[in-house]
Scaffold this active site. Sequence first.
Site: not given
Ligand SMILES: O=P(O)(O)OC[C@H]1O[C@](O)(CO)[C@@H](O)[C@@H]1O
Length: 535
Positions: A195, A201, A253-254, A339, A370, A499
């Site tokens: 987003k 990452e 995002g979620r 979250e 199990h 972060k």
């Molecule tokens: O889509 P982006 O901006 O890379 O964010 C990834 C994820 O990181 C977060 O902001 C949390 O670190 C989530 O809410 C989001 O889904």
Amino acid sequence: MWDDLKRRGAAAEGREILSLFEEGDRAASFSATFGGMLFDYSKTNIDDGTMAALLRLAEEAGVADRRAAMMSGEKINETEGRAVLHTALRNLDGGPVRVDGRDVMPEVRATLDRMEDFARALRSGGFAGQGGPITDVVNIGIGGSDLGPVMAVQALGPYCDGPRCHFVSNVDGAHVHDVLERLDPTTTLVIVASKTFTTIETMTNAETARAWMADRVRDPGAQFAALSSNRDATAAWGIDESRVFGFEDWVGGRYSVWGPIGLSLMLAVGPEDFRAFLRGGQAMDRHFREAAFAGNLPVLLALVGIWHNQVLGYPTRAVLPYEQRLLRLPAYLQQLEMESNGKSVAMDGTPLETPAGPVVWGEPGTNGQHAFYQLIHQGTQVVPCEFLVGAEGHEPALAHQHRLLVANCLAQSEALLRGRPLGQARVLMAEKGLEGDELERQARHRVFPGNRPSTTLAYPKLTPEVLGMIVALYEHRVFVEGVILGINSYDQWGVELGKELALALDPVLQGQKDTAGKDGSTAALVAYMRDHGLG
Ligand SMILES: O=P(O)(O)OC[C@H]1O[C@](O)(CO)[C@@H](O)[C@@H]1O
């Protein structure tokens, strides 16, 4: 209201759930149906009075007004000044939805159409890689830009007839390495899903994928697509506009699997089944908006959650899908619920009056049986269990296995409810020929306290539409719980500090900066890493 519920909670402590079944048709009164699904919450210690009190709680908390505010585009995400409109992404045949007076639906539909055109072209070979038709798609994203599509692609395995989809999320180079190693860059499409298009990452993995691609294809950028609300950043990264699918900041995002972030799902199952998934979500939206609270699945799921966590104080809840393909649903729900509602302050910044956010965890049945069900049945903590199970599987030739799966699911909720009292355990041990102290000792290990709550969400079959209903059901559950607790379910400030510190630690790990100002533990861990081969 909370005091009344607490009193009811205390009264329920000494009451057997099983005894509640003696009055009337409890299974019918404490369940609700929608869209072919049955939500059964009769195996909880909720009686008529408690249910009435919980429903009053939802009324008094203003769930209805807040729901209208959300769905009409008001900026209910107050700490970020944003509307919350993931429902617009699945508003397939609905009316206008306005944000700041502007109808967002034309753009939502236009983006969906573009995604569909792209998906059709890719699936038919019209859009190809530099070595031939696209065989593999790698979605690089994390959190909401990963968990939704990865969960849904797995869930809808029987409907996947497009390219193979792979997912890279962790910044651990092992993840991207292990995925790319098996693929041919000349027939792979890489989707950078973010987003913000700044997530470290994702951007690091995307760079790695670009270098991998550049080694083997003339124009690596031509096999990249981007899903983001940050168009400047996608352009700066060099992804052609024709393969950028944007969305607005009112999609959290979620909550984003319904739009461009769902592209890998659409590529896998095709536009028609993706639309069926959206239709399921939209149907649940309508139900959530229109059904009276007493028969409203998201409201009921939320109230059961509030009863278990906030009133009875059970600190966790287990999500237990008896559906192997819902393997990643617990992880998906961990982000969605934790979250969203893992907060300590109310919307106005004051400390919450009630604790918020149970820990959500789980695994598909029967695997969990199990592993950790031992604790669920005999441990000292009560873990409310949320079972999910379909009546029909996708493998007609293996219907007998599906029956066994269903038998296990139903047996677990029955066992949690009934337990096995000491008297029965003694009889069992006597049948084995034990006597005296040894009989007593062995019997005590075989006692199941029972009286442990569970709910079951039963559905006909895990189709795209049913998956859409399930996901939207849980989204609205989070919303209702958030409103009742008075929190903002749509920000996530709690992820920021880590972060920032990670960014600051990188030069320290590289030895460019010392550990001055760091606590002793962190400094010692930095030293250990540097002494033991950190690159
Ligand atoms: O889509 P982006 O901006 O890379 O964010 C990834 C994820 O990181 C977060 O902001 C949390 O670190 C989530 O809410 C989001 O889904």
